[in-house]
Design a protein around this motif. Structure first.
Motif, mmCIF file in Angstrom:
data_model
loop_
_atom_site.group_PDB
_atom_site.id
_atom_site.type_symbol
_atom_site.label_atom_id
_atom_site.label_comp_id
_atom_site.label_asym_id
_atom_site.label_seq_id
_atom_site.Cartn_x
_atom_site.Cartn_y
_atom_site.Cartn_z
ATOM 1 N N THR A 5 12.311 13.069 -6.042
ATOM 2 C CA THR A 5 11.846 14.340 -5.983
ATOM 3 C C THR A 5 12.891 15.295 -5.984
ATOM 4 O OG1 THR A 5 9.813 13.412 -5.199
ATOM 5 C CG2 THR A 5 10.185 15.842 -4.888
ATOM 6 N N SER A 6 13.873 15.042 -5.263
ATOM 7 C CA SER A 6 15.047 15.882 -5.113
ATOM 8 C C SER A 6 15.873 16.182 -6.384
ATOM 9 C CB SER A 6 16.021 15.487 -3.979
ATOM 10 O OG SER A 6 15.349 15.378 -2.726
ATOM 11 N N ARG A 7 15.808 14.939 -7.117
ATOM 12 C CA ARG A 7 16.554 15.141 -8.447
ATOM 13 C C ARG A 7 15.891 16.037 -9.369
ATOM 14 N NH1 ARG A 7 18.762 9.090 -9.717
ATOM 15 N NH2 ARG A 7 20.288 8.820 -8.177
ATOM 16 N N GLY A 9 0.773 -1.203 -0.051
ATOM 17 C CA GLY A 9 0.046 0.129 -0.081
ATOM 18 C C GLY A 9 0.756 1.207 -0.175
ATOM 19 N N ALA A 10 2.024 1.228 0.914
ATOM 20 C CA ALA A 10 2.842 2.624 0.977
ATOM 21 C C ALA A 10 3.588 2.587 -0.604
ATOM 22 C CB ALA A 10 3.794 2.156 2.080
ATOM 23 N N ARG A 11 3.858 1.651 -1.131
ATOM 24 C CA ARG A 11 4.517 1.560 -2.556
ATOM 25 C C ARG A 11 3.517 2.143 -3.427
ATOM 26 N NH1 ARG A 11 5.812 -3.439 -3.078
ATOM 27 N NH2 ARG A 11 7.804 -2.989 -1.629
ATOM 28 N N ALA A 12 2.242 1.654 -3.306
ATOM 29 C CA ALA A 12 1.425 2.031 -4.279
ATOM 30 C C ALA A 12 0.964 3.426 -4.379
ATOM 31 C CB ALA A 12 0.117 1.296 -4.184
ATOM 32 N N ARG A 13 1.092 4.016 -3.045
ATOM 33 C CA ARG A 13 0.606 5.327 -2.745
ATOM 34 C C ARG A 13 1.931 6.519 -3.373
ATOM 35 N NH1 ARG A 13 -0.930 3.535 2.322
ATOM 36 N NH2 ARG A 13 0.826 3.980 3.222
ATOM 37 N N LEU A 58 1.355 9.155 -6.709
ATOM 38 C CA LEU A 58 1.870 10.387 -6.669
ATOM 39 C C LEU A 58 2.946 10.857 -7.712
ATOM 40 C CD1 LEU A 58 2.045 11.094 -2.847
ATOM 41 C CD2 LEU A 58 0.103 11.783 -4.646
ATOM 42 N N TRP A 59 3.862 10.070 -7.846
ATOM 43 C CA TRP A 59 4.907 10.140 -8.707
ATOM 44 C C TRP A 59 4.198 9.893 -10.394
ATOM 45 C CZ3 TRP A 59 9.410 12.571 -8.552
ATOM 46 C CH2 TRP A 59 10.273 12.507 -9.684
ATOM 47 N N LEU A 60 3.769 8.993 -10.553
ATOM 48 C CA LEU A 60 2.992 8.856 -11.899
ATOM 49 C C LEU A 60 1.983 9.966 -12.224
ATOM 50 C CD1 LEU A 60 2.562 7.184 -14.477
ATOM 51 C CD2 LEU A 60 0.924 5.806 -13.208
ATOM 52 N N TYR A 106 0.671 18.552 -7.064
ATOM 53 C CA TYR A 106 1.345 17.133 -6.890
ATOM 54 C C TYR A 106 2.632 17.290 -5.955
ATOM 55 C CZ TYR A 106 -1.744 14.512 -10.175
ATOM 56 O OH TYR A 106 -2.746 13.828 -10.814
ATOM 57 N N LEU A 107 3.364 18.390 -6.075
ATOM 58 C CA LEU A 107 4.651 18.535 -5.393
ATOM 59 C C LEU A 107 4.085 18.675 -3.787
ATOM 60 C CD1 LEU A 107 6.828 20.868 -7.444
ATOM 61 C CD2 LEU A 107 7.273 18.496 -6.988
ATOM 62 N N LEU A 108 3.153 19.489 -3.722
ATOM 63 C CA LEU A 108 2.488 19.404 -2.324
ATOM 64 C C LEU A 108 2.131 18.134 -1.773
ATOM 65 C CD1 LEU A 108 0.442 22.631 -2.384
ATOM 66 C CD2 LEU A 108 2.262 22.368 -0.899
ATOM 67 N N GLN A 109 1.660 17.485 -2.440
ATOM 68 C CA GLN A 109 1.027 15.973 -1.963
ATOM 69 C C GLN A 109 2.342 15.288 -1.745
ATOM 70 O OE1 GLN A 109 -2.895 14.277 -2.787
ATOM 71 N NE2 GLN A 109 -2.471 14.899 -4.929
ATOM 72 N N ILE A 110 3.058 15.002 -2.589
ATOM 73 C CA ILE A 110 4.385 14.408 -2.371
ATOM 74 C C ILE A 110 5.237 14.763 -1.257
ATOM 75 C CG2 ILE A 110 7.021 14.003 -3.134
ATOM 76 C CD1 ILE A 110 5.450 14.011 -6.142
ATOM 77 N N THR A 111 5.303 16.104 -0.931
ATOM 78 C CA THR A 111 5.666 16.469 0.358
ATOM 79 C C THR A 111 5.245 16.153 1.750
ATOM 80 O OG1 THR A 111 4.862 18.815 0.188
ATOM 81 C CG2 THR A 111 6.823 18.510 -0.820
#
Length: 693
Positions: free
Chosen positions: A247-249, A170-174, A178-180, A224-229
Motif C-alpha cells: 500500500t505504501s508503494r 484467515g488473516a492472509r485471506a482478508r 482487500l488488495w485484490l 478500498y484504501l479506507l478498509q486497508i488502513t
C-alpha cells in the motif's frame, strides 16, 4: 491554532442506504419463501424502483463486497448493521467481489439474480464465484464479478511462514481480499472477464493515474484504501507487513495530483481526516506524508514549510536512520501527524468566531425574505395549538400543519386536536387531516402507528375500507394482518358489499380473510351465498365458508352434508359441532359412519357419538349399543369393552337419550358399577339440551 471539532463519520446517503436495505430484504425473502410466493414479485419490483432512482444521474451502480461490509461510492457500510452485514456475508460466501446494476434493469432480471443468490454457498455444488463465469453474465443489466485468490500471493516467497492453522490463513485471506478488490477496482475497465488482476503496486498506481476523473471510480478506490488502513490498524504478522509495504508503494507511485483528486472526490472532510488518521497507524512514514499533504490541499488547510521539513527529516530517520533512532523517529512522526490532523490550523485572515460570523453573513438569505426552509418541531406545534385555542386557523397555521404532516408528526397533531376545546377550528383541521390519503401514509410506514390509525378511522370511516383491504392483502406480518382484520370488522354491516365484491381474488389467503370478516358482521350482504366457497380447493377457505353457510337457515342442511363429507378433518369437526344443535334425519347416516369409523381420530368419533345421543333415532341407538357391547365373560355374563373416550361418550349418550329403554339401561347399569370414575360419571343422566327452534 484553531482546533476543529471531532470529525463526523462519513455515512451513506439516504438513497444508497435505502437501495441496499431493499436489496437485502428482497434477497432474504427469496431465500425464505418458495418460488411463486406472492411476496417475491413486489420485493424485486422494490429493488428496481430504488435502482431506477439512483440510475437517473449515473449510467451504472456498483457495489463492492467485503466480509461483512459493502462498499458503494467510496463509503463502507457499518459492519454491525444486521441487514447489510447479512447481505455482504451472503455475497462473500459465494466468492463474489462486486455487483453492477445498469440502466434499464428489469424486475425479471432482479428476480432471477435474487433466486440465484438465495441458494446458500454451502448448500450448492460450489459458490457462484468459483463456478462457470458465463453464469455471472447471464443478465443484460446486472453483472456479478467473481473474487478469486488462485493467482494472488501477498506474501513474497521466503517471507511466508509455515501453515500454522486457520487463524494465519484467515488473516492472509482478508489481506488478499482487500488488495485484490483494490486491484480489480483500479483496472476494472481494462481486464477481460476471466483475466486475473495484476497485483504490483506500480501497475495499479499507473492505472489510477491514467483513469479520467470520475466521482464513482474515485470513491470506490478511496473506499478500498479506507478498509486497508482499518485492517492495518489491527492486523499483525507477516501478512500485515506485506500489505503495508504494497500500500505504501502504491501511494508513493501515484502522482500527487492523482492522490489529491482521490481525496477530493472520494468523500467529505470527515472521511479524508479519518483516512489520514488511520494511515498514520498503518502505512510507511513516507506514504503518510504524501497523504497528509494531499489531505491538507483538498481540505483548504495549511501546513507550514518548517513543519513539513521537520516531518520529512523524521521520515528520513525513520526509514534510513540507525537501529536506535528508527523506532524513535517513527513514533515521533506518527505522534506529530496525529496531533496535526486532530486540530488543523486554518489559513484564514479572520479566524475564530469572527470568521464564522462572516461566513454566516455571506450565506444568509436576501433581506426581507424568510428562510427557504423552516424547522419542524415545537414551534409548529405551538402555532397549531394557539390557532386551535383561539378557534382561528390562518395561513401560518395551515403551513405549520403541512410541515408537521410532512415530517411524520401526525401523532403530535392528533394529540393537539384531541386536547383542544371544541370549535370550528378543530373541525376544520380534522377535515383537513382525516382523509384516506392520511390513512395511506400511516399504512405505508413501518411499523404502523395503530394508535394514530384508530383515531383517523373514527373520522374517515368507510372511505378507508378499500385502503385497509388492499394493505391486508399484501401484509406479511401476522400481527399486522390481525390488527387490520380487527379494525375492519368494526365498520359493521356496511362493509359487507365491499367484502363480497373482492371474493373473486385468486389468492386463497385473501378469500379466507374476507370470509372470516363476513362471518363476524352482524348481517350478510343481500343475495350473497357462501355456498360456492365451501367447495374451494383450499381447506382453509372451505372452513370459513362452512361456518358462514351453517348460519344461513336455507343452506344449513346442505352445509352439514358438505362438512361431514369433507376430506379435511377440521371441516368435519365444524359440521359435527353444528349437528349437535340440530341434526337433520338425512344427515344422520353420515354421522353414523363417522362414529363407526375406527380410522378417524378419537375426538371426531366422540363428537359423532354425542350427535347420535341427541338425535333419539333408532339407528343411532343401535350404533350406541354396539359401541357399549364388549361381549361376555368366561362365565357368560355381558361386559363392557375396555374404557376409552368413545365408550364414555356412548354411555353418556345412552344415559341421557334413552333413560327408559331396557337395553340401554342395562349398559348404563354396568357402567355405574365399573371401577373407572369417568365411566361412572357418564352413567349419571343429564338434563337434555333443548333443541334449536
Amino acid at each position: 491554532m484553531t482546533t476543529a471539532g471531532p470529525p463526523q463519520k462519513a455515512a451513506l446517503s439516504r438513497e444508497l442506504g435505502e437501495f441496499l436495505i431493499e436489496l437485502s430484504i428482497a434477497l432474504h425473502k427469496h431465500a425464505m419463501y418458495p418460488e411463486g410466493h406472492p411476496s417475491l414479485a413486489p420485493a424485486a419490483a422494490g429493488v428496481v424502483r430504488r435502482a431506477a432512482e439512483l440510475l437517473q444521474d449515473r449510467p451504472t451502480l456498483s457495489l463492492g463486497v467485503a466480509r461483512n461490509q459493502l462498499i458503494i461510492e467510496g463509503v463502507a457500510t457499518d459492519p454491525k448493521h444486521p441487514v447489510l452485514a447479512e447481505l455482504a456475508g451472503r455475497l462473500h460466501r459465494h466468492h463474489l467481489g462486486a455487483a453492477t446494476f445498469s440502466r434499464g434493469v428489469t424486475a425479471g432480471e432482479v428476480g432471477e439474480v435474487l433466486k440465484t443468490l438465495a441458494v446458500e454457498a454451502d448448500r450448492s455444488a460450489q459458490p457462484l464465484g468459483l463456478g462457470d463465469p458465463e453464469r455471472l453474465r447471464a443478465w443484460s443489466h446486472i453483472r456479478l464479478h467473481s473474487l478469486t485468490y488462485d493467482r494472488l500471493q501477498l506474501l513474497d516467497p521466503g517471507t511466508d511462514g509455515p501453515a500454522d492453522g486457520g487463524e494465519t490463513h484467515g488473516a492472509r485471506a482478508r489481506s488478499a481480499q482487500l488488495w485484490l478488490g483494490l486491484a480489480r477496482a483500479a483496472l476494472g475497465g481494462q481486464l477481460g472477464e476471466d483475466e486475473a488482476s495484476p497485483t504490483k503496486p506500480a501497475v495499479i498506481a499507473q492505472a489510477i493515474d491514467a483513469h479520467p476523473k470520475a466521482e464513482g471510480y474515485d470513491q470506490v478506490i478511496v473506499g478500498y484504501l479506507l478498509q486497508i488502513t482499518e485492517e492495518l490498524k489491527a492486523a499483525g504478522g507477516a501478512e500485515a507487513v506485506e500489505l503495508r509495504r504494497r500500500t505504501s508503494r502504491l501511494i508513493r507511485a501515484m502522482k500527487p495530483e492523482t492522490l489529491r483528486r482521490l481525496l477530493e472526490m472520494g468523500g467529505d472532510f470527515a472521511q479524508r481526516q479519518r483516512f489520514a488518521l488511520d494511515a498514520t497507524h498503518g502505512m510507511a512514514v513516507d506514504a503518510v506524508l504524501e497523504i497528509v499533504r494531499a489531505a491538507a490541499d483538498t481540505s483548504s488547510q495549511s501546513i507550514s514549510h518548517s513543519l513539513v521539513r521537520m516531518l520529512s527529516k523524521l521520515a528520513a530517520h525513520a526509514e534510513h536512520g540507525g537501529a536506535a533512532a528508527r523506532p524513535l523517529a517513527d513514533a515521533a512522526l506518527r505522534e506529530q501527524v496525529t496531533g496535526l490532523l486532530s486540530g488543523w490550523s486554518l489559513d484564514d485572515p479572520n479566524p475564530g468566531e469572527y470568521g464564522a460570523a462572516l461566513q454566516r453573513m455571506a450565506q444568509a438569505s436576501p433581506l426581507f425574505r424568510g428562510p427557504a426552509e423552516a424547522t419542524v418541531g415545537a414551534e409548529d406545534e405551538r402555532l397549531v395549538q394557539m390557532g386551535l385555542e383561539l378557534d382561528t386557523v390562518g395561513p401560518l397555521t395551515w403551513r405549520a400543519i403541512a410541515r408537521l404532516e410532512e415530517a411524520g408528526r401526525l401523532a403530535s397533531l392528533l394529540d393537539l386536536l384531541e386536547g383542544a376545546p371544541a370549535g370550528s377550528a378543530v373541525e376544520a383541521v380534522w377535515a383537513r387531516i382525516a382523509t384516506p390519503a392520511a390513512v395511506r401514509r400511516l399504512l405505508e410506514d413501518a411499523p404502523i402507528d395503530f394508535r394514530s390509525l384508530d383515531r383517523l378511522l373514527g373520522r374517515v370511516g368507510l372511505e378507508a375500507a378499500d385502503l385497509l383491504l388492499d394493505f391486508l392483502a399484501t401484509a406479511e406480518e401476522r400481527a399486522v394482518r390481525r390488527a387490520l382484520l380487527d379494525r375492519l370488522v368494526t365498520l359493521g354491516a356496511v362493509l359487507g358489499p365491499r367484502l363480497a365484491a373482492r371474493l373473486g381474488d385468486e389468492r386463497w389467503y385473501v378469500v379466507r380473510n374476507l370470509l372470516w370478516m363476513l362471518d363476524r358482521l352482524p348481517a350478510l350482504p343481500p343475495d350473497f351465498s357462501p355456498g360456492p366457497f365451501s367447495a374451494h380447493a383450499d381447506a382453509r377457505v372451505r372452513r370459513e365458508a362452512l361456518k358462514l353457510r351453517l348460519k344461513v337457515l336455507a343452506e344449513r342442511e346442505a352445509a352439514l352434508h358438505a362438512a361431514l363429507q369433507d376430506p379435511d378433518e377440521q371441516a368435519v369437526r365444524i359440521g359435527l359441532i353444528a349437528a349437535q344443535q340440530d341434526c337433520p334425519p338425512n344427515a344422520l347416516p353420515l354421522v353414523v359412519a363417522l362414529a363407526r369409523d375406527r380410522g378417524r381420530p378419537a375426538e371426531l368419533r366422540v363428537l359423532a357419538i354425542r350427535v347420535l345421543g341427541k338425535s333419539r333415532a333408532a339407528a343411532a341407538l343401535d350404533v350406541l349399543l354396539r359401541l357399549c357391547d364388549g361381549g361376555r365373560t368366561l362365565l357368560g355374563r355381558p361386559k363392557l369393552p375396555p374404557v376409552s373416550l368413545e365408550l364414555v361418550a356412548a354411555v353418556g349418550a345412552l344415559a341421557t337419550g334413552w333413560p327408559g329403554e331396557a337395553r340401554a339401561a342395562a349398559f348404563v347399569k354396568r357402567a355405574a358399577a365399573a371401577g373407572d370414575p369417568e365411566l361412572r360419571a357418564a352413567a349419571v343422566p343429564r338434563r337434555p339440551t333443548p333443541r334449536r327452534p
